[in-house]
Design an enzyme around this catalytic site. Sequence first.
Site, mmCIF file in Angstrom:
data_model
loop_
_atom_site.group_PDB
_atom_site.id
_atom_site.type_symbol
_atom_site.label_atom_id
_atom_site.label_comp_id
_atom_site.label_asym_id
_atom_site.label_seq_id
_atom_site.Cartn_x
_atom_site.Cartn_y
_atom_site.Cartn_z
ATOM 1 N N PHE A 140 0.860 -1.185 0.000
ATOM 2 C CA PHE A 140 0.000 0.000 0.000
ATOM 3 C C PHE A 140 0.895 1.232 0.000
ATOM 4 C CE2 PHE A 140 -2.426 3.476 1.778
ATOM 5 C CZ PHE A 140 -3.621 3.390 1.069
ATOM 6 N N ASP A 224 9.238 3.034 1.639
ATOM 7 C CA ASP A 224 8.039 3.695 2.160
ATOM 8 C C ASP A 224 7.987 3.455 3.668
ATOM 9 O OD1 ASP A 224 5.487 4.359 3.037
ATOM 10 O OD2 ASP A 224 4.509 3.709 1.184
ATOM 11 N N LYS A 254 2.213 10.012 8.290
ATOM 12 C CA LYS A 254 1.425 9.524 9.429
ATOM 13 C C LYS A 254 1.823 10.123 10.792
ATOM 14 C CE LYS A 254 -1.094 5.562 7.814
ATOM 15 N NZ LYS A 254 -0.809 5.073 6.473
HETATM 16 C C1 LIG Z 1 -1.000 5.340 5.038
HETATM 17 C C2 LIG Z 1 0.042 4.949 4.074
HETATM 18 C C3 LIG Z 1 0.227 5.658 2.882
HETATM 19 C C4 LIG Z 1 -0.659 6.802 2.462
HETATM 20 O O1 LIG Z 1 -0.618 7.860 3.364
HETATM 21 P P1 LIG Z 1 -1.775 8.973 3.360
HETATM 22 O O2 LIG Z 1 -1.328 9.959 4.374
HETATM 23 O O3 LIG Z 1 -3.052 8.280 3.692
HETATM 24 O O4 LIG Z 1 -1.823 9.551 2.006
HETATM 25 C C5 LIG Z 1 1.268 5.270 2.056
HETATM 26 N N1 LIG Z 1 2.072 4.233 2.384
HETATM 27 C C6 LIG Z 1 1.918 3.538 3.520
HETATM 28 C C7 LIG Z 1 2.862 2.420 3.846
HETATM 29 C C8 LIG Z 1 0.887 3.854 4.393
HETATM 30 O O5 LIG Z 1 0.717 3.145 5.513
#
Ligand SMILES: *Cc1c(COP(=O)(O)O)cnc(C)c1O
Length: 400
Positions: A140, A224, A254
Amino acid sequence: MTTELEKLLESARAHLYPNYRQPELVMSHGQGVYVWDTSGKRYLDMYAGIAVNVLGHAHPSIASALHEQASKLGHMSNYFYNQPNIELAERLCRLTGMQRVLFGNSGTEANEAMLKLARHHFYSAGQPDRYRIIAFANSFHGRTLGALALTGQDKYREGFGPLPGVTHVPFGDLEAVERAMGPDVAGIIVETVQGEGGVLPAPQGFLEGLRRITEQHGALLLVDEIQTGVGRTGRFLGIHHYPTVKPDALSMAKALAGGVPIGAMLCSEKLAGALPPGSHGSTFGGNPLASKVALAVLDELEKQDLVQRSASVGAYLGERLEALGRYKAVSGARGQGLLRALELSETVDARTVVTDLREAGVLVTVAGGRALRFSPPLIITREQVDEGVAIVENVVGKLS
Ligand SMILES: *Cc1c(COP(=O)(O)O)cnc(C)c1O
């Protein structure tokens, strides 16, 4: 007679875009690891707004940073430098080992910046056809079209048309990565623990392997850290569990400002020229308000030694969850630091369990379809872990 709550719910149903599945209640306020709804019911927050509220709710350092900075200078745009942002950039470089920071407002934006960085880096190097990215199944990376192209789950992609430029291969399969490589590959993007995918830590040797493969092909390694960063896994970054692996760029968001929107893309000095002035930007990105709050969060993290606590209290939560394996409704537990999953048996509907838990006073989320995800504030104590796990045990025990 309609109550205040019914009026609010009616208005929500009439006006909010119905793309979420909120339950029939309205949250009111929080304190530490607890939140209350408008009826006065209290919940133990074991998901922290999806791994965001590292300091819990209503933390005085966040409140005073917001108040002070809003009373001084809230927003200017990137036409000018501002002091909190400069300090935050320096601090993040020191904490991550990276050399440059580009700010945005969310995780998705941080990943978009990283994607544009990778593509433009090779464009500037005279290789405009080198733009393909390798990402992983079950990953994700966000929901804008660029970040969605990286995301390796059909449930998020379906119906949005072609999302080209990305090849997805199985997570953990280095041979599949080798096969997918080519002279058109700009980079590989990976989570050190697949969060939304179900809290799946990278298998042993995988991240080291990705670093080796990207080096062999002259491609970039993009990590990420949006969910795994800011102490969540028991180190400041997830990648810090692999001291030999130094990424070319990484994304954070986050938890970085404890609940105030912020995103950051960090990279090495060799990529400092990849996005020249005019090639990328953001109106809000790096604003003094969010930067000041992020500094306050990082101060508290250090003062309370929360990264170490995430490791120790997280290990304890892991043990407690593993012990629930004796129930039929549970098939296993896994995770790292305070990012944990309790995998439920195939016969159990995870969404129903989340509802039962909420009614019993504990907030968790579903990840990867069949796992309950625990990502509590890093300030959670062992006693509060016990309190939460006792409720979880009661709920899954009844299902077994
Ligand atoms: C939550 C998340 C995203 C997206 O972040 P948003 O602030 O919702 O745009 C991208 N990568 C990972 C691993 C995430 O947990």
